[in-house]
Design a protein around this motif. Sequence first.
Motif, PDB file in Angstrom:
ATOM      1  N   ASP A  80       9.163   0.485   2.748  1.00  0.00           N
ATOM      2  CA  ASP A  80       9.621  -0.183   3.980  1.00  0.00           C
ATOM      3  C   ASP A  80       8.636  -1.276   4.373  1.00  0.00           C
ATOM      4  O   ASP A  80       9.015  -2.394   4.724  1.00  0.00           O
ATOM      5  N   MET A  81       7.351  -0.919   4.291  1.00  0.00           N
ATOM      6  CA  MET A  81       6.322  -1.892   4.648  1.00  0.00           C
ATOM      7  C   MET A  81       6.301  -3.043   3.636  1.00  0.00           C
ATOM      8  O   MET A  81       6.153  -4.216   4.019  1.00  0.00           O
ATOM      9  N   LEU A  82       6.479  -2.695   2.355  1.00  0.00           N
ATOM     10  CA  LEU A  82       6.529  -3.734   1.319  1.00  0.00           C
ATOM     11  C   LEU A  82       7.662  -4.719   1.638  1.00  0.00           C
ATOM     12  O   LEU A  82       7.489  -5.938   1.568  1.00  0.00           O
ATOM     13  N   GLU A  83       8.797  -4.172   2.032  1.00  0.00           N
ATOM     14  CA  GLU A  83       9.946  -5.027   2.327  1.00  0.00           C
ATOM     15  C   GLU A  83       9.648  -5.948   3.515  1.00  0.00           C
ATOM     16  O   GLU A  83       9.896  -7.153   3.456  1.00  0.00           O
ATOM     17  N   PRO A 102      -6.169   7.076  -0.847  1.00  0.00           N
ATOM     18  CA  PRO A 102      -5.741   6.346   0.347  1.00  0.00           C
ATOM     19  C   PRO A 102      -6.494   6.809   1.586  1.00  0.00           C
ATOM     20  O   PRO A 102      -6.626   8.007   1.817  1.00  0.00           O
ATOM     21  N   GLY A 103      -7.022   5.854   2.329  1.00  0.00           N
ATOM     22  CA  GLY A 103      -7.749   6.192   3.552  1.00  0.00           C
ATOM     23  C   GLY A 103      -9.251   6.202   3.365  1.00  0.00           C
ATOM     24  O   GLY A 103     -10.002   6.330   4.332  1.00  0.00           O
ATOM     25  N   ASP A 104      -9.721   6.034   2.137  1.00  0.00           N
ATOM     26  CA  ASP A 104     -11.171   5.979   1.898  1.00  0.00           C
ATOM     27  C   ASP A 104     -11.815   4.851   2.700  1.00  0.00           C
ATOM     28  O   ASP A 104     -11.268   3.761   2.767  1.00  0.00           O
ATOM     29  N   LYS A 105     -12.993   5.157   3.214  1.00  0.00           N
ATOM     30  CA  LYS A 105     -13.693   4.109   3.976  1.00  0.00           C
ATOM     31  C   LYS A 105     -14.504   3.212   3.037  1.00  0.00           C
ATOM     32  O   LYS A 105     -14.668   2.039   3.268  1.00  0.00           O
ATOM     33  N   ARG A 165       0.817  -1.208   0.000  1.00  0.00           N
ATOM     34  CA  ARG A 165       0.000   0.000   0.000  1.00  0.00           C
ATOM     35  C   ARG A 165       0.854   1.262   0.000  1.00  0.00           C
ATOM     36  O   ARG A 165       2.077   1.182   0.058  1.00  0.00           O
ATOM     37  N   LEU A 166       0.178   2.402  -0.024  1.00  0.00           N
ATOM     38  CA  LEU A 166       0.890   3.676   0.059  1.00  0.00           C
ATOM     39  C   LEU A 166       1.062   4.071   1.520  1.00  0.00           C
ATOM     40  O   LEU A 166       0.287   3.651   2.381  1.00  0.00           O
ATOM     41  N   ASP A 167       2.066   4.875   1.775  1.00  0.00           N
ATOM     42  CA  ASP A 167       2.172   5.549   3.059  1.00  0.00           C
ATOM     43  C   ASP A 167       1.173   6.704   2.991  1.00  0.00           C
ATOM     44  O   ASP A 167       1.331   7.618   2.167  1.00  0.00           O
TER      45      ASP A 167
END
Length: 433
Positions: free
Chosen positions: A162-165, A359-362, A151-153
């Motif tokens: 970083d999260m992908l890794e 990003p962040g949409d409910k 996902r995106l930060d």
Amino acid sequence: DHGLCEADPEVSSIIKKEKERQFKSLELIASENFTSRAVMEAVGSCLTNKYSEGLPDKRYYGGNEHIDELEILCQKRALAAFHLDEKKWGINVQPLSGSPANFEVYTAILNPHDRIMGLDLPHGGHLSHGFMTPKRRVSGTSIYFESMPYRLDESTGLVDYDMLEKTATLFRPKLIIAGASAYPRDFDYPRMRKIADAVGAFLMMDMAHISGLVAASVVANPFEYCDIVTTTTHKSLRGPRGGMIFFKKDPVLGVDLESAINNAVFPGLQGGPHNHTIGGLAVCLKHAQSPEFKAYQNQVVSNCRALANRLVELGYTLVSGGTDNHLVLVDLRPLGIDGARVEKILDMASITLNKNSVPGDKSALVPGGIRIGSPAMTTRGFKEKEFIAIADFIHEGVQITIDAKGLVSGSSKLQEFLKFAVSSDFLLTDKVS
Ligand code: PLP
């Protein structure tokens, strides 16, 4: 044998109406473009009559001497358009479109239930990269393979590498997919290559949206780092509707990509190639090597930047703060409205763009943003000045949505512009035929 308007006035009249709609509207859908008359001539030609299962010189039907010549020409032009060495890269030009091309790659290199990681759809990824919801495996890709999206930060609007890794280290995917349908920035291919190597995964780029920009070298080059590159042919590349798969010729992770991918396309998932599309694609790929094409792609990016800058001046929030390519993603949530309503209002003023989740949409049903692309109107001759005007018209549409003032009242400037654009030479290029 009659022409269309005599043989079928009903279909003929629908096409006429659609042509008029395309001609009169401001076309801002980031995945659309106006292909050339020459491409359309090839697509509407006798090439549609021929069966040619297999590859050049290895067909299951007779009478393919000209089709062989055409497909080989198309392959050569594709490699040349993307500056690829024929000894290192191979290509299949038969995929019927972008989603089939992607599924053909998965079929070639994965076993059922192998693990994949692509950008999550609500964060800009494409359905065919493995989209699923907590309730449903939506895409065939997530039905047949195990999908763990990255996902995106949300604070930067950039891919969270970083999260992908971290996730890849735990999930150990066999395939990592770069590429998106709504991401205004370049992918960090060196970083993704490192992550893929660390977990022993293939790295594929789906450059569908930006393939024209890649051919013109106005964005980063995915071929330097990826094992496989897929694309549609009808977006920024400005060709007919279709798909292509590029693959490294040397084996990757012990797999001979050339035979695996060619076999996955046919007989794995397709039958006879659409030779009329391959003809149109060859025409498009010749043009993609011209100086005018490079100038066009540069203009696509400059126009998009001009649009983004004006929107920022008008106070809008853009995902990632701006753009490096052909699209901007506007986050409308700070204004208390959603993308669906704005799309509708602008549609009524013949401005065509699409609602898009941010990003962040409910909820995916009421997405909080709109996606705006520059390729189509750049084809029709628009420059920075006109894209600044487009930003102002979108702003008017947003204001109308906010004020709930009524549909057309207050948009007279916009109506005037459309009248001017249609009546003057300004929009009269030969691109819509
Ligand atoms: N890949 C990406 C990144 C796309 O944006 C799209 C379409 O929008 C596709 C693949 C699928 O292409 P098609 O609609 O031709 O199947």
